[in-house]
Write a protein that holds these residues in place. Structure first.
Motif, PDB file in Angstrom:
ATOM      1  N   THR A 154      -2.767   6.863   4.055  1.00  0.00           N
ATOM      2  CA  THR A 154      -2.646   6.588   2.631  1.00  0.00           C
ATOM      3  C   THR A 154      -2.250   7.849   1.890  1.00  0.00           C
ATOM      4  O   THR A 154      -2.829   8.922   2.095  1.00  0.00           O
ATOM      5  CB  THR A 154      -3.979   6.053   2.072  1.00  0.00           C
ATOM      6  OG1 THR A 154      -4.324   4.840   2.747  1.00  0.00           O
ATOM      7  CG2 THR A 154      -3.874   5.783   0.583  1.00  0.00           C
ATOM      8  N   ARG A 176      -1.067   8.781  -2.175  1.00  0.00           N
ATOM      9  CA  ARG A 176      -0.848   8.257  -3.518  1.00  0.00           C
ATOM     10  C   ARG A 176       0.514   8.642  -4.081  1.00  0.00           C
ATOM     11  O   ARG A 176       0.965   8.052  -5.066  1.00  0.00           O
ATOM     12  CB  ARG A 176      -1.956   8.730  -4.449  1.00  0.00           C
ATOM     13  CG  ARG A 176      -3.349   8.319  -3.996  1.00  0.00           C
ATOM     14  CD  ARG A 176      -4.351   8.408  -5.107  1.00  0.00           C
ATOM     15  NE  ARG A 176      -4.138   7.353  -6.093  1.00  0.00           N
ATOM     16  CZ  ARG A 176      -4.933   7.154  -7.149  1.00  0.00           C
ATOM     17  NH1 ARG A 176      -5.982   7.938  -7.330  1.00  0.00           N
ATOM     18  NH2 ARG A 176      -4.678   6.191  -8.001  1.00  0.00           N
ATOM     19  N   SER A 177       1.167   9.626  -3.472  1.00  0.00           N
ATOM     20  CA  SER A 177       2.504  10.016  -3.944  1.00  0.00           C
ATOM     21  C   SER A 177       3.606   9.147  -3.335  1.00  0.00           C
ATOM     22  O   SER A 177       4.754   9.195  -3.780  1.00  0.00           O
ATOM     23  CB  SER A 177       2.772  11.494  -3.608  1.00  0.00           C
ATOM     24  OG  SER A 177       2.840  11.694  -2.205  1.00  0.00           O
ATOM     25  N   ALA A 178       3.262   8.362  -2.314  1.00  0.00           N
ATOM     26  CA  ALA A 178       4.252   7.509  -1.652  1.00  0.00           C
ATOM     27  C   ALA A 178       4.446   6.225  -2.452  1.00  0.00           C
ATOM     28  O   ALA A 178       3.544   5.781  -3.175  1.00  0.00           O
ATOM     29  CB  ALA A 178       3.796   7.181  -0.240  1.00  0.00           C
ATOM     30  N   PRO A 179       5.605   5.572  -2.339  1.00  0.00           N
ATOM     31  CA  PRO A 179       5.824   4.299  -3.038  1.00  0.00           C
ATOM     32  C   PRO A 179       5.048   3.171  -2.368  1.00  0.00           C
ATOM     33  O   PRO A 179       4.746   3.231  -1.171  1.00  0.00           O
ATOM     34  CB  PRO A 179       7.332   4.086  -2.906  1.00  0.00           C
ATOM     35  CG  PRO A 179       7.712   4.820  -1.657  1.00  0.00           C
ATOM     36  CD  PRO A 179       6.818   6.016  -1.602  1.00  0.00           C
ATOM     37  N   LEU A 180       4.734   2.141  -3.129  1.00  0.00           N
ATOM     38  CA  LEU A 180       4.103   0.961  -2.552  1.00  0.00           C
ATOM     39  C   LEU A 180       5.081   0.266  -1.617  1.00  0.00           C
ATOM     40  O   LEU A 180       6.262   0.114  -1.939  1.00  0.00           O
ATOM     41  CB  LEU A 180       3.686  -0.021  -3.654  1.00  0.00           C
ATOM     42  CG  LEU A 180       2.460   0.341  -4.492  1.00  0.00           C
ATOM     43  CD1 LEU A 180       2.372  -0.578  -5.704  1.00  0.00           C
ATOM     44  CD2 LEU A 180       1.185   0.253  -3.675  1.00  0.00           C
ATOM     45  N   ARG A 181       4.584  -0.158  -0.446  1.00  0.00           N
ATOM     46  CA  ARG A 181       5.436  -0.900   0.479  1.00  0.00           C
ATOM     47  C   ARG A 181       4.605  -1.935   1.220  1.00  0.00           C
ATOM     48  O   ARG A 181       3.381  -1.822   1.330  1.00  0.00           O
ATOM     49  CB  ARG A 181       6.133   0.026   1.465  1.00  0.00           C
ATOM     50  CG  ARG A 181       5.237   0.844   2.361  1.00  0.00           C
ATOM     51  CD  ARG A 181       6.097   1.742   3.263  1.00  0.00           C
ATOM     52  NE  ARG A 181       5.338   2.684   4.061  1.00  0.00           N
ATOM     53  CZ  ARG A 181       4.851   2.426   5.267  1.00  0.00           C
ATOM     54  NH1 ARG A 181       5.008   1.217   5.799  1.00  0.00           N
ATOM     55  NH2 ARG A 181       4.201   3.355   5.945  1.00  0.00           N
ATOM     56  N   GLN A 214       0.842  -1.199   0.000  1.00  0.00           N
ATOM     57  CA  GLN A 214       0.000   0.000   0.000  1.00  0.00           C
ATOM     58  C   GLN A 214       0.875   1.247   0.000  1.00  0.00           C
ATOM     59  O   GLN A 214       1.999   1.236   0.503  1.00  0.00           O
ATOM     60  CB  GLN A 214      -0.915  -0.012   1.241  1.00  0.00           C
ATOM     61  CG  GLN A 214      -2.100   0.917   1.161  1.00  0.00           C
ATOM     62  CD  GLN A 214      -3.152   0.600   2.220  1.00  0.00           C
ATOM     63  OE1 GLN A 214      -3.284  -0.542   2.645  1.00  0.00           O
ATOM     64  NE2 GLN A 214      -3.893   1.606   2.642  1.00  0.00           N
ATOM     65  N   ARG A 215       0.364   2.310  -0.590  1.00  0.00           N
ATOM     66  CA  ARG A 215       1.079   3.589  -0.613  1.00  0.00           C
ATOM     67  C   ARG A 215       0.786   4.328   0.695  1.00  0.00           C
ATOM     68  O   ARG A 215      -0.318   4.853   0.886  1.00  0.00           O
ATOM     69  CB  ARG A 215       0.658   4.428  -1.813  1.00  0.00           C
ATOM     70  CG  ARG A 215       0.949   3.762  -3.157  1.00  0.00           C
ATOM     71  CD  ARG A 215       0.670   4.688  -4.328  1.00  0.00           C
ATOM     72  NE  ARG A 215       0.805   3.975  -5.598  1.00  0.00           N
ATOM     73  CZ  ARG A 215       1.957   3.791  -6.233  1.00  0.00           C
ATOM     74  NH1 ARG A 215       3.080   4.274  -5.696  1.00  0.00           N
ATOM     75  NH2 ARG A 215       2.008   3.134  -7.386  1.00  0.00           N
TER      76      ARG A 215
END
Length: 548
Positions: free
Chosen positions: A173, A175-180, A162-163
């Motif tokens: 949450t 949306r600009s964060a990377p999936l982890r 999830q971002r």
């Protein structure tokens, strides 16, 4: 069933009636497809649906009506409403797993619309079937992707990415964060509902387990002697209670006997001497261990999930584990329950013997304010206040593991979410057969029915519905619980006995002093279900109409 009614070779047949037969078959098929949507009317393409890079694990697809699949295979999870209007996607790993119908299997294998068929036909050549339940966390805020990875070891867990920014209760949450990688209990907003145990939880659990193992031989010997004496057909009813909930235990005993039920196979695990004396004064078998129950406060829980609630939950785990481990089938139930029929008749009926554990559905009680189910209760949403367990190797390892997870119970202040995760794990690991009865079931209604199913409550009041047992859960506190039970004719305990020590109720049988032969009915709220009209009472909810 395919898309064409007959082949070209049939049309060329010398039989003069062939053309008419073909036309009639085509018309029959079109009518069937229009009424049942059993199969797609478009023809399959000429190229394979999956490229060579996918064909090593993906060979074809069909769709199946979700209700049809659940009716054909009971997966144990409660099915959501509207399932008859939704389909399931069936993926075949190899051609030999596809249906025998050549037209259908070709449609599954080649490009074009995904063919639709029945659950029976779709699975007729499946030697094994893996089932994955998928639901978006929050379709209004999260775009969810599902990666199916072939060519690996078979996996039985789902990785959740999830971002997010932050973590745990501070996660959000973004949306600009990377999936982890994150916990599967992380909700759509990014909040992780899984609470990791701290040192105080570990220390508390360690102290209880030390006492437990040091006393285990004696516990098994003493408890085993009691169970051997009271068990009926190797089955017992198990309840635990503290002082704060003692009047509810008394009411269950009074109501059961007033309604003609034999509860001689009931064993109570009191957490304090006050409750122990009352239970024994009611003629109930008890097993009390001060060393094991010293961690449980005497007062009632003020609300779901507080510290007292969590401590009581571990007491439930201990008593269920002990009885199960000694080889007895058991019905565990909270004290806020009234019987209308003998529940064992349901669990031992021929159609219900195929599952190791049965639970009520708690999905109605675990909905967040925005209408979404909380992730921590997926996938079973089992109600841990009323369930039946068959004693076997599968159920024994389940509850033994549950006992060892007491630090998580203390951290989460409830054993429900931990139990549900272990149900899912052991369903996969040992083949534990789990059944959660739908919240819409008529046999074991609960607070959901009382608050949300006025139609059912009216049928119950009129005598057109007779459940096995009613579980008055899903109440804010004990005050509401008692009010609802009293106006529904579920209350049999006289007021003068509430909160009193057993010795103050006389030297004889408490039943004769405290139990009413008829229900003690009292009105509280006009908008809640009642067996008598309560039109002159105030409403409980702000926007409501009278039940009568």
């Amino acid at each position: 069933m395919g898309w064409s009614a007959c082949s070209s070779s049939q049309k060329a047949n010398s039989n003069p009636n062939c053309e008419e037969v073909c036309k009639q078959k085509m018309m029959d098929n079109l009518k069937l497809n229009a009424s049942t949507d059993k199969c797609n009317t478009s023809s399959p393409g000429t190229s394979k649906r999956f490229s060579p890079k996918l064909s090593h694990w993906a060979a074809g697809l069909v769709s199946i009506n979700r209700k049809d699949l659940f009716d054909t295979y009971d997966f144990g999870v409660p099915i959501d409403s509207g399932s008859e209007h939704q389909d399931v996607l069936m993926l075949y790993n190899e051609h030999k797993a596809m249906p025998n119908n050549r037209t259908l299997s070709r449609g599954a294998e080649y490009n074009g619309d995904i063919p639709h068929t029945t659950a029976t036909e779709a699975t007729e050549n499946c030697d094994a079937m893996s089932v994955v339940f998928i639901k978006n966390h929050d379709s209004r805020s999260i775009g969810q992707c599902v990666a199916l990875v072939g060519g690996q070891y078979q996996g039985y867990h789902v990785q959740r990415w999830q971002r997010l920014i932050g973590q745990g209760p501070k996660g959000k949450t973004d949306r600009s964060a990377p999936l982890r990688v994150t916990s599967r209990m992380t909700n759509g907003a990014g909040y992780d509902e899984f609470l990791l145990p701290k040192k105080l939880h570990l220390d508390k659990h360690e102290a209880i387990m030390t006492t437990y193992f040091n006393s285990l031989s004696k516990i098994r010997r003493d408890l085993g002697a009691i169970l051997k004496k009271i068990a009926v057909n190797n089955s017992v009813v198990v309840m635990t209670v503290n002082k704060g909930q003692s009047e509810l235990l008394m009411n269950f005993a009074c109501s059961a006997r007033a309604r003609g039920f034999n509860i001689d196979n009931l064993i109570v695990f009191p957490t304090d001497l006050f409750s122990k004396d009352l239970a024994e004064g009611l003629g109930l078998a008890t097993y009390y261990s001060n060393e094991l129950m010293v961690h449980v406060p005497e007062g009632e829980s003020k609300r779901y999930g507080d510290g007292t609630f969590g401590a009581i939950m571990l007491a439930k785990v201990i008593c269920v584990h002990l009885v199960n481990d000694l080889g007895y089938d058991l019905l565990f139930q909270d004290v806020d329950i009234v019987w209308y029929q003998n529940p064992f008749d349901f669990f031992y009926s021929a159609k219900n013997v195929g599952f190791d554990v049965y639970f009520q559905d708690a999905s109605a009680f675990i909905i967040s304010d925005d209408g979404n189910r909380q992730q921590r209760f997926a996938p079973y949403s089992a109600n841990s206040g009323f369930y039946f367990v068959r004693s076997n190797d599968r159920s024994k390892i389940l509850f033994r593991t549950m006992l060892y997870a007491g630090d998580l119970v203390f951290a989460c202040r409830s054993h429900q979410q931990i139990l549900i995760q272990l149900l899912a794990e052991h369903n996969s690991l040992s083949g534990l057969k789990v059944k959660v009865l739908s919240r819409e079931n008529d046999e074991f209604p609960s607070g959901y029915h009382f608050n949300m199913r006025r139609d059912y409550m009216k049928q119950m009041v009129s005598g057109h519905k007779t459940p096995y047992a009613f579980h008055m859960c899903w109440t804010l506190n004990k005050e509401d619980k008692l009010a609802y039970m009293k106006q529904m004719g579920m209350w049999y305990l006289k007021d003068e006995c509430v909160g009193k020590q057993a010795k103050s109720l006389g030297d004889g049988d408490i039943n004769s002093v405290c139990c009413s032969a008829e229900p003690i009915v009292e009105c509280f709220y006009k908008d809640k279900a009642s067996i008598i009209p309560c039109k002159d009472s105030p409403p409980k909810d702000k926007v409501s109409t009278s039940f009568w």
